[in-house]
Structure formats: structure tokens, C-alpha cells
Design a protein around this motif. Structure first.
Motif, mmCIF file in Angstrom:
data_model
loop_
_atom_site.group_PDB
_atom_site.id
_atom_site.type_symbol
_atom_site.label_atom_id
_atom_site.label_comp_id
_atom_site.label_asym_id
_atom_site.label_seq_id
_atom_site.Cartn_x
_atom_site.Cartn_y
_atom_site.Cartn_z
ATOM 1 N N PRO A 3 -8.878 2.268 0.428
ATOM 2 C CA PRO A 3 -9.368 3.185 1.747
ATOM 3 C C PRO A 3 -10.468 2.446 2.425
ATOM 4 O O PRO A 3 -10.633 2.686 3.397
ATOM 5 N N THR A 4 -11.022 1.367 1.905
ATOM 6 C CA THR A 4 -12.025 0.872 2.795
ATOM 7 C C THR A 4 -11.770 -0.458 3.743
ATOM 8 O O THR A 4 -12.397 -1.084 4.358
ATOM 9 N N ARG A 5 -10.400 -0.670 3.506
ATOM 10 C CA ARG A 5 -9.860 -1.759 4.553
ATOM 11 C C ARG A 5 -9.285 -1.239 5.849
ATOM 12 O O ARG A 5 -8.892 -0.075 5.791
ATOM 13 N N THR A 6 -9.197 -1.901 6.999
ATOM 14 C CA THR A 6 -8.647 -1.743 7.969
ATOM 15 C C THR A 6 -6.957 -1.927 7.815
ATOM 16 O O THR A 6 -6.815 -3.130 7.586
ATOM 17 N N VAL A 7 -6.146 -0.851 7.996
ATOM 18 C CA VAL A 7 -4.706 -1.487 7.661
ATOM 19 C C VAL A 7 -3.990 -1.433 9.232
ATOM 20 O O VAL A 7 -3.835 -0.312 9.827
ATOM 21 N N LEU A 8 -3.578 -2.541 9.528
ATOM 22 C CA LEU A 8 -2.663 -2.548 10.927
ATOM 23 C C LEU A 8 -1.051 -2.701 10.621
ATOM 24 O O LEU A 8 -0.796 -3.129 9.542
ATOM 25 N N LEU A 9 -0.254 -1.780 11.508
ATOM 26 C CA LEU A 9 1.128 -2.011 11.445
ATOM 27 C C LEU A 9 1.630 -2.460 12.712
ATOM 28 O O LEU A 9 1.234 -1.851 13.800
ATOM 29 N N PRO A 10 2.284 -3.604 12.844
ATOM 30 C CA PRO A 10 2.385 -4.182 14.167
ATOM 31 C C PRO A 10 3.234 -3.168 15.214
ATOM 32 O O PRO A 10 3.029 -3.165 16.235
ATOM 33 N N ASP A 11 4.282 -2.423 14.643
ATOM 34 C CA ASP A 11 4.869 -1.439 15.273
ATOM 35 C C ASP A 11 4.741 -0.166 14.675
ATOM 36 O O ASP A 11 5.476 0.032 13.534
ATOM 37 N N MET A 12 3.963 0.985 15.329
ATOM 38 C CA MET A 12 3.830 2.179 14.539
ATOM 39 C C MET A 12 5.230 2.809 14.531
ATOM 40 O O MET A 12 5.185 3.942 13.754
ATOM 41 N N ASP A 13 6.278 2.467 15.179
ATOM 42 C CA ASP A 13 7.461 3.193 14.848
ATOM 43 C C ASP A 13 8.400 2.747 14.136
ATOM 44 O O ASP A 13 9.385 3.117 13.739
ATOM 45 N N ALA A 14 7.865 1.743 13.282
ATOM 46 C CA ALA A 14 8.568 1.254 12.024
ATOM 47 C C ALA A 14 8.525 2.330 10.692
ATOM 48 O O ALA A 14 7.819 2.556 10.071
ATOM 49 N N ALA A 15 9.648 3.202 11.169
ATOM 50 C CA ALA A 15 9.864 4.530 9.946
ATOM 51 C C ALA A 15 10.627 3.994 8.920
ATOM 52 O O ALA A 15 11.100 2.729 8.709
ATOM 53 N N CYS A 16 11.206 5.033 8.298
ATOM 54 C CA CYS A 16 12.301 4.847 7.034
ATOM 55 C C CYS A 16 13.127 6.253 7.093
ATOM 56 O O CYS A 16 12.840 7.254 7.071
ATOM 57 N N SER A 17 14.378 6.106 6.954
ATOM 58 C CA SER A 17 15.322 7.150 6.965
ATOM 59 C C SER A 17 15.241 7.787 5.639
ATOM 60 O O SER A 17 15.289 9.219 5.483
ATOM 61 N N LEU A 18 14.897 7.188 4.504
ATOM 62 C CA LEU A 18 14.754 7.893 3.288
ATOM 63 C C LEU A 18 13.491 8.804 3.240
ATOM 64 O O LEU A 18 13.475 9.989 2.687
ATOM 65 N N GLU A 19 12.294 8.268 3.965
ATOM 66 C CA GLU A 19 11.150 9.200 4.178
ATOM 67 C C GLU A 19 11.505 10.520 4.979
ATOM 68 O O GLU A 19 11.105 11.457 4.746
ATOM 69 N N ALA A 20 12.159 10.160 6.003
ATOM 70 C CA ALA A 20 12.548 11.225 6.918
ATOM 71 C C ALA A 20 13.288 12.294 6.229
ATOM 72 O O ALA A 20 13.383 13.490 6.625
ATOM 73 N N SER A 21 14.201 11.870 5.245
ATOM 74 C CA SER A 21 15.048 12.641 4.490
ATOM 75 C C SER A 21 14.451 13.756 3.731
ATOM 76 O O SER A 21 14.743 14.571 3.009
ATOM 77 N N CYS A 22 12.987 13.737 3.300
ATOM 78 C CA CYS A 22 12.104 14.638 2.686
ATOM 79 C C CYS A 22 10.948 15.018 3.304
ATOM 80 O O CYS A 22 9.807 14.450 2.903
ATOM 81 N N PRO A 23 10.999 16.001 4.395
ATOM 82 C CA PRO A 23 9.579 16.331 4.856
ATOM 83 C C PRO A 23 9.020 17.005 3.775
ATOM 84 O O PRO A 23 9.272 17.807 2.903
ATOM 85 N N ALA A 24 7.396 16.871 3.795
ATOM 86 C CA ALA A 24 6.561 17.397 2.845
ATOM 87 C C ALA A 24 6.629 18.881 2.850
ATOM 88 O O ALA A 24 6.724 19.556 1.851
ATOM 89 N N GLU A 25 6.630 19.615 4.102
ATOM 90 C CA GLU A 25 6.837 20.874 4.072
ATOM 91 C C GLU A 25 7.977 21.571 3.047
ATOM 92 O O GLU A 25 7.860 22.520 2.666
ATOM 93 N N GLU A 26 9.038 20.820 3.364
ATOM 94 C CA GLU A 26 10.497 21.333 2.727
ATOM 95 C C GLU A 26 10.428 21.023 1.235
ATOM 96 O O GLU A 26 10.748 21.904 0.438
ATOM 97 N N LEU A 27 9.732 20.144 0.917
ATOM 98 C CA LEU A 27 9.393 19.800 -0.438
ATOM 99 C C LEU A 27 8.649 20.992 -1.119
ATOM 100 O O LEU A 27 8.727 21.471 -2.284
ATOM 101 N N ALA A 28 7.313 21.131 -0.306
ATOM 102 C CA ALA A 28 6.688 22.202 -0.944
ATOM 103 C C ALA A 28 7.211 23.703 -0.914
ATOM 104 O O ALA A 28 6.886 24.372 -2.010
ATOM 105 N N ALA A 29 8.213 24.057 0.172
ATOM 106 C CA ALA A 29 8.721 25.128 0.055
ATOM 107 C C ALA A 29 9.831 25.142 -1.100
ATOM 108 O O ALA A 29 9.789 26.401 -1.789
ATOM 109 N N TYR A 30 10.417 24.203 -1.552
ATOM 110 C CA TYR A 30 11.398 24.335 -2.437
ATOM 111 C C TYR A 30 10.581 24.164 -3.920
ATOM 112 O O TYR A 30 11.028 25.174 -4.718
ATOM 113 N N LEU A 31 9.469 23.638 -4.048
ATOM 114 C CA LEU A 31 8.689 23.859 -5.240
ATOM 115 C C LEU A 31 7.985 25.006 -5.339
ATOM 116 O O LEU A 31 8.099 25.811 -6.347
#
Ligand code: 13P
Ligand code: SF4
Length: 310
Positions: free
Chosen positions: A73-101
Motif C-alpha cells: 500500500p505504500t507504493r504508487t501503482v500505475l495501470l497504463p490503461d484504466m479500461d483494462a478490465a477482465c470478464s471473469l471479474e465482471a462475472s461476479c459483482p461483490a454485491e451479488e456475492l454478498a447477497a448470495y452469502l
């Protein structure tokens, strides 16, 4: 700007900023070549956790850069393109997982989350896994609690088969690995009868059943190097081909379908370019930041994973 000038500028800025450039195996060849370290999700997380550099430029997708933020956490983390997403990540929104649990509270699930997920999902998990350590981590899971595996049903199913542990799977998958078909692999097997088939565990079972070896991108390198075979049909994102050809010279690597279309490419991974890498080092932006309270919760299962896979 000529490619050599761009490269020189990136190296100059990197030194000026006291930065380290990390790249995933699916990045463009020129980015892999300029990076200080190239690896799979597990190796990159370990490297990010330990680096002493002030700035981490993460050439990968968002969840990978976010993981670096959580672990260091003490480093600065850069990502060249902020739109670099992941379809696997998108397939599990945190709110849906929280509701399921919440809806299945009485089950008291032990939540195992594949690292390809958001910080919100990590914060809800008991432990994180990567494709490089899933089996080892699941083997240590408590036997008196049912396992919920999120978000990749393919990695989950493969790990369940290897460990004999029953698991409830989240209905998620990677769109790149879902696209590979049995016919594509069969056609190549007929064309290259001596070739070994190597696939990523994110592939569907129909592909995994045809594979001689199933592993993370990192482990493909020693497997191909040590195998007596001379030819390999590689069933994963095509960026790994550059690494394999560079690190295992003299052998032939055959991508699936990459000659006919770009369907073996992860468009998110390919969003990062040399220009964007230069720009982010020059502008110190886009920067990945995470809320501290969430970071503290997500760090627990991530650090547990790193400890268990040491
Ligand atoms: P590895 O950790 O095996 O490199 O996989 C990451 C990934 O995103 C696969 O699609
Ligand atoms: Fe995500 Fe699939 Fe791209 Fe890997 S290849 S980063 S799992 S979308």
C-alpha cells in the motif's frame, strides 16, 4: 515517435521515478521485452509485494494492479490503461456475492476466490487462489465447511477434480477461454500428431480432456522446456507465445485459431501499449487507488494465499 526513442524515454522515466515495470504473460511482446519482470498472476503478486521501488507500473489488467495496491500500500501503482478490465471479474459483482452469502447464511460457506476478481469480492473471501496454486490451497481448506468457489467455474471444476473436494461454483467464465472449441484443437492435433496439447485451467472441460498438460501461464514454460516433445498446441491467450518462443528456443508453439482471427486475444490485456506505458510514467496517471478499510479486509485472504503457497 520511433520505437527506439519511445523505449529510451520509458527507460529514462522509469529511472527518474524509481519505478519497476511488471508485465503479465499476455501483454504485447514489446511490453514484455521492456518489463523488469514478466510472470503469471501469482509471481506478479509476489513481486509486487516485495518491491522496494516507489512506483509499480502494472502492465496487466485492473484486478492485478489492484492486488499490487492491496499487498504493497505504500507504493504508487500505475495501470497504463484504466479500461483494462477482465470478464471473469465482471462475472461476479461483490454485491451479488454478498447477497448470495446472506441468503445462504446457514451453509457457512468457506469462500475461495480466484484472484481474477474485484477487491470487493476479495474482501468477502476466506482465501484467494491463482491458477498456479489452486490445488495446493484447496487441499488446506477446512473439511467441516462447504466450499463456494468464485468466479471461474472452469478453474473451480478442474480443482475439484484434482482435489476430490466438492464445491459449489459461481457461474462465471473468461470469454477468451470459453471461445476455444474441441474442433479447433482436434484439427490442430490431426495436423501436428506429435504435438502436446497444453491448456490453461480456465478452458472448458471439453478442452481440458484433450490436454496433455493443464497449468498456469508460468508453468507452461518449464513443462515445454522439459518435455521431450518438439511441438506444442497452446490453448490460452496468444500473448504467452512470445514468452514461450523466447524462453524455450528451438521448439514450435502452435496457437489455436490465432491465424484465422484474433479470438485468442484478450482485448483488455492488449489495451496497454508502449505509448500508454510512457504516458503513465510521464504523467504519474492513471493511478490505481483502493479504500483503506476494504484493502485491510482484502489483504487477509490474499496474504493467507501467499503464506500457504510459499
Ligand atoms: P495466469 O495467472 O495463469 O497467468 O492467468 C491469468 C489470467 O488472467 C488467465 O486468463
Ligand atoms: Fe480476464 Fe480472460 Fe483476459 Fe485473463 S484472458 S484477463 S481471465 S478476460
Amino acid at each position: 515517435m520511433a520505437a527506439t526513442d519511445l523505449k529510451t524515454e520509458i527507460l529514462r522515466l522509469k529511472q527518474e521515478r524509481n519505478a519497476v515495470i511488471l508485465a503479465h504473460s499476455y501483454q504485447r511482446p514489446e511490453i514484455q521485452d521492456i518489463a523488469d519482470f514478466v510472470g503469471d498472476s501469482l509471481a506478479l503478486a509476489r513481486y509486487a509485494q516485495e518491491t522496494q521501488c516507489d512506483v509499480i507500473v502494472f502492465c496487466g489488467v485492473h484486478f492485478m494492479a489492484e492486488t499490487a495496491c492491496i499487498l504493497n500500500p505504500t507504493r504508487t501503482v500505475l495501470l497504463p490503461d484504466m479500461d483494462a478490465a477482465c470478464s471473469l471479474e465482471a462475472s461476479c459483482p461483490a454485491e451479488e456475492l454478498a447477497a448470495y452469502l446472506e441468503a445462504n447464511k446457514e451453509k457457512n460457506y468457506y469462500v475461495v476466490a480466484y484472484v481474477n476478481c474485484s477487491i470487493g469480492v476479495k474482501a468477502l473471501a476466506d482465501v484467494i487462489v491463482t491458477s498456479g496454486n489452486a490445488q495446493r490451497i484447496i487441499e488446506t481448506a477446512p473439511t467441516d465447511r462447504p466450499i463456494l468457489f468464485v468466479p471461474d467455474q472452469n478453474l473451480g471444476a478442474w480443482t475439484a477434480q484434482r482435489t476430490g473436494r466438492e464445491m459449489t461454483m459461481w457461474n462465471g467464465a473468461c470469454h477468451v477461454h470459453q471461445r476455444f472449441t474441441r474442433d479447433q484443437v482436434l484439427t490442430l492435433k490431426e495436423q501436428y500428431p506429435d504435438a502436446k496439447v497444453v491448456c490453461h485451467p480456465e478452458c472448458q472441460e471439453v478442452i481440458r480432456l484433450m490436454a496433455d498438460h493443464i497449468c498456469s501461464t508460468e508453468k507452461m514454460i518449464p513443462y515445454c522446456r522439459e518435455s521431450e516433445a518438439r511441438q506444442f498446441i497452446i490453448v490460452t491467450e496468444s500473448g504467452i507465445l512470445h514468452r514461450l518462443r523466447k524462453l524455450v528456443p528451438g521448439k514450435e508453439f502452435i496457437p489455436v485459431a490465432a491465424d484465422k482471427c484474433s479470438c485468442a486475444e484478450c482485448e483488455y490485456m492488449k489495451l496497454n501499449t508502449m505509448e500508454k506505458l510512457r504516458n503513465c510514467l510521464r504523467d504519474m496517471s492513471p493511478e490505481v487507488k483502493v479504500p483503506e478499510a476494504l484493502r485491510l479486509r482484502a489483504a487477509v485472504p490474499l496474504e493467507r494465499m501467499l503464506e500457504l503457497s510459499r
